[in-house]
Structure formats: structure tokens, C-alpha cells
Design an enzyme around this catalytic site. Structure first.
Site, short mmCIF file in Angstrom:
data_model
loop_
_atom_site.label_atom_id
_atom_site.label_comp_id
_atom_site.label_asym_id
_atom_site.label_seq_id
_atom_site.Cartn_x
_atom_site.Cartn_y
_atom_site.Cartn_z
N SER A 204 14.25 118.87 43.31
CA SER A 204 12.97 118.72 42.64
C SER A 204 12.21 117.53 43.22
O SER A 204 11.99 117.48 44.43
CB SER A 204 13.20 118.56 41.14
OG SER A 204 12.08 118.97 40.45
N HIS A 337 16.21 125.24 36.63
CA HIS A 337 15.74 124.33 37.69
C HIS A 337 16.89 123.40 38.09
O HIS A 337 17.47 122.72 37.26
CB HIS A 337 14.56 123.54 37.11
CG HIS A 337 13.87 122.64 38.10
ND1 HIS A 337 13.66 122.98 39.41
CD2 HIS A 337 13.31 121.42 37.93
CE1 HIS A 337 13.01 121.99 40.01
NE2 HIS A 337 12.79 121.03 39.14
C1 MCU Z 1 9.56 120.14 41.43
O1 MCU Z 1 9.56 118.72 41.29
C2 MCU Z 1 8.94 118.06 40.21
C3 MCU Z 1 7.51 118.49 40.03
O2 MCU Z 1 6.80 118.22 41.23
C4 MCU Z 1 6.87 117.70 38.89
O3 MCU Z 1 5.55 118.13 38.65
C5 MCU Z 1 7.67 117.88 37.62
O4 MCU Z 1 7.16 117.03 36.62
O5 MCU Z 1 9.00 117.49 37.87
C6 MCU Z 1 9.68 118.21 38.87
C7 MCU Z 1 11.05 117.57 38.87
O6 MCU Z 1 11.27 116.60 39.54
O7 MCU Z 1 11.92 118.04 37.96
C8 MCU Z 1 13.16 117.39 37.82
#
Ligand code: MCU
Length: 386
Positions: A204, A337
Site C-alpha cells: 500500500s 487489502h
Molecule cells: C494504497 O495505498 C494507500 C492509499 O494511497 C491511501 O489513499 C490510503 O489512505 O491508504 C492506502 C494504504 O496505505 O493502506 C494501508
């Protein structure tokens, strides 16, 4: 490299200049185009319009891409730090200094039971299964560059050395930390890690970080960004076009408001990402010809069509370099996720076996994701670089 040119009666042997000399000859610009272009920028044309025809040209192109992406998106990646380190009982203690300032941090190393073990540097903690025989180096990236919203800009050990106003966003600060970890491994013994077999992973937001580290730190043998989505495997331009079609997708204009992953310089582009000189297919290109396996999910916010189209374009770069199998992307839906699903295991294993364990594994043609027509986002064709 050596070429033999056979002329009538005489044979002349010409030695090409070594890699470093050829790279030193690259003309790297200091200002970068901001011309609007809704298509993904052509990775085979220099900004001055000259064609990229050879692999040596492409090395120069990557230098210009790196300079542009640092200038417009990531902030400057410092390459002048000096590192000292000690290793004891699974803990690598690192001190890095530059410009008369220094900072220290530690990383833990687990699973390096045999001499010359490969290793994966994991941002935070690995959310992919790390197989037996591969060590894990746990990297507390948040310590190097905070990612706690806007108020955290300029906080962390990187900024203790370079100053709170340094242009680097958190992704770049973390990549600098990865570079120091490799310095530290090279400077110490007893840890059993082979520094030629190092991978980097994160999921992420940390997946964006792993992707950028693989791009900026050329001692990384395998990049394993997981579910990085926007700011990682997605292309800004494709994400904008998906947003225009009504998708709930993260775009540049949102990402700069959410956190400090990118440089402040990127704010100027957030509502006109079609004017950035590069896009993230070229982030994959910066990793080339080294190993890269991009792992994605099918969550709308991450932009599955954008990551698929963008990484298909990235694979065109690997193909042009004659190493299409050194990059793959594997997207899969219907799972939480960052909870790695079993249907991506074979793809991950093949890349780890080939690029970290040095085995003969089949990494050919791994392009998995939703339907995404890369041709509709590009107006160039990939040459075969000689
Ligand atoms: C996918 O990564 C991020 C995303 O870019 C953000 O907008 C969200 O708030 O958090 C995601 C993440 O890091 O989830 C753990």
C-alpha cells in the site's frame, strides 16, 4: 563489450567505453518539459526529441527520467551520504552522515541462517510470505520519513540530516534509508547477507515506497511493490481518465492532500498531472533491467485498470531492452487489502527464485489484471534497442 570489425586483410578490434564512462557522457538536463500530453510519455525519446535507439541510450534516458521525476514528483535523492555500521546478533546499527550532520537507526535481520543468503528489505513488516532461505530485514521506514499527514512533512531521521525543508517527500527519504542499509551490509560481516541478492517490499503506502526504492537504488536486485496503487504502479494520466469515467480512484489531486509521500514540488502538478514529464510506466523502466514483480489488488481506489495499463507499458520497456521476463505484474481481486492471496503465490515464487535465489525459474509473460487497453494510452511504439 568488444566488437570485431573485419576489413579486407586486417581485423580491427574496437573496445567500447566501459559503462561508467558511457553514463558519464549522458547529457542530463536540469529543466524538464511541462507540455500537456494526455498519453503516457514516450520512454524512447529524450526530452530534446532525439530517439533512444540503443541500450546505452536507454541508460542515459533513465538518468534524465530520474532527474525529471525527482525534480517534479519525488524530490532530490541524495547520493553523497557516508555510512558506518556495526552488526551484532541480528541487529544492524547504522550511522549515516552528510553535510556535517548525522543520524542513526537500526534494522533487524531474521532468517539468514546460511552464508550468502538473499534478503528482502520489508517496509514495516512483510505482508508477502518470505520463503525459507531468504532473510527478512525489517525497516522502520516511518522513522526515516514520517507519513502522518501534512503536519508530518519534513519530520524523521532523513530530515535531521538534510533539513526539514529538503525537497524529498517520504518515499524518497525511505529510499535513502534503503541505500544506507545496503551500505551498512557491505561495510559489516557476520550477517550472512549477499548484498547482490536484495529485494525490497512493502504494501500500500509502503508499496509506493518499495517501488520508488527499487527505482532509485540500483543495488536492489528485485522490486516487490505490493498493492501500491496510485503513486506506485498506477499512471497519473490513466488514473485521471478513470476518474473522469466515474471511478472512485485515487488521483494526483487527492494524493497530495492526503499525505507527504511526494515532494512539495508535486503540488504544482496535482490538478494537471498530464503535464508531468514522465509517468509511472517509466518508474518501472528505472528498475529495468533488474527484477520487478508488481503485485496488485482490484480495489477501485488503487486503480486496477490504471495499474494494469501502466505496468503493461512498463513491460514494453523491458521488452525493448530484450529482457521482457525480468518484469511481471500480477493483479488479483476478492481479497483484503495487503492480505496476499494464494493465487499470486506462483508468480511471486518464480521471481524470488530467479532474482534472489539465483535459480532457473520461469517468469515469462506474467501480465495479470483486469482488461486494460494499453494502446489507447500510448502514441508510440517500442523499438528493439540494440
Ligand atoms: C494504497 O495505498 C494507500 C492509499 O494511497 C491511501 O489513499 C490510503 O489512505 O491508504 C492506502 C494504504 O496505505 O493502506 C494501508
Amino acid at each position: 563489450m568488444r566488437y570485431s570489425i573485419v576489413l579486407p586483410f586486417i581485423a580491427v578490434t574496437v573496445f567500447a567505453a566501459p559503462l561508467e564512462e558511457r553514463q558519464a557522457a549522458c547529457k542530463v538536463p536540469t529543466t524538464f518539459p511541462t507540455t500537456a500530453n494526455s498519453k503516457l510519455p514516450n520512454p524512447f525519446k529524450f526530452f530534446d526529441g532525439t530517439d533512444v535507439k540503443t541500450k546505452a541510450d536507454f541508460e542515459c534516458k533513465n538518468k534524465e527520467v530520474s532527474a525529471a521525476i525527482q525534480n517534479q514528483e519525488l524530490g532530490v535523492f541524495p547520493t553523497t551520504a557516508k555510512t558506518t555500521a556495526t552488526y551484532s546478533g541480528g541487529t544492524l546499527s547504522i550511522t549515516a552522515s552528510d553535510n556535517g550532520k548525522s543520524t542513526s537507526f537500526t534494522v533487524s535481520i531474521k532468517g539468514a541462517s546460511a552464508a550468502n543468503s538473499p534478503a528482502i528489505i520489508a517496509y514495516g513488516a512483510a505482508s508477502i510470505p518470505v520463503p525459507a532461505g531468504v532473510a527478512t530485514i525489517v525497516f522502520n521506514n516511518d522513522q526515516i520519513g514520517a507519513q502522518q499527514g501534512q503536519a508530518s512533512r519534513g519530520k524523521g531521521k532523513f530530515y535531521d540530516v538534510y533539513g526539514a525543508d529538503h525537497s524529498a517527500g517520504a518515499l524518497t527519504a525511505w529510499a535513502w534509508g534503503v541505500d544506507r542499509i545496503i551500505d551498512a551490509l557491505e561495510a559489516t560481516t557476520g550477517h550472512n547477507i549477499d548484498t547482490k541478492k536484495i529485494g525490497v517490499t512493502g504494501c500500500s503506502r509502503n508499496g509506493k515506497g518499495a517501488f520508488v526504492a527499487a527505482a532509485l537504488v540500483n543495488r536492489i536486485a528485485l522490486g516487490i511493490p505490493q498493492e501500491s496503487g496510485s503513486g506506485g504502479a498506477a499512471c497519473w494520466r490513466v488514473s485521471d481518465s478513470e476518474k473522469a469515467k466515474g471511478k472512485n480512484i485515487q488521483t494526483a489531486s487527492q494524493i497530495v492532500t492526503e499525505n507527504v509521500w511526494f515532494s512539495k514540488n508535486f503540488n504544482a502538478f496535482s490538478t494537471k498531472a498530464n503535464t508531468v514529464a514522465t509517468d509511472h510506466h517509466q518508474l518501472a523502466g528505472m528498475v529495468a533491467p533488474r527484477g520487478l514483480i508488481v503485485i496488485e489488488n482490484e480495489i477501485d481506489w488503487l486503480g486496477p485498470v490504471s495499474t494494469t495499463a501502466c505496468m503493461k507499458a512498463g513491460r514494453l520497456i523491458y521488452k525493448a531492452l530484450g529482457v521482457p521476463d525480468n518484469m511481471g505484474f500480477t493483479g488479483s481481486g476478492n481479497h483484503g487489502h495487503c492480505s496476499f492471496p494464494s493465487n499470486q503465490q506462483a508468480d511471486l515464487t518464480a521471481f524470488i527464485n530467479k532474482f534472489l535465489k539465483g535459480q532457473d525459474a520461469n517468469t515469462a509473460n506474467i501480465e495479470k489484471g483486469p482488461t486494460a487497453d494499453v494502446a489507447s494510452y500510448i502514441d508510440w511504439t517500442a523499438p528493439t534497442l540494440t
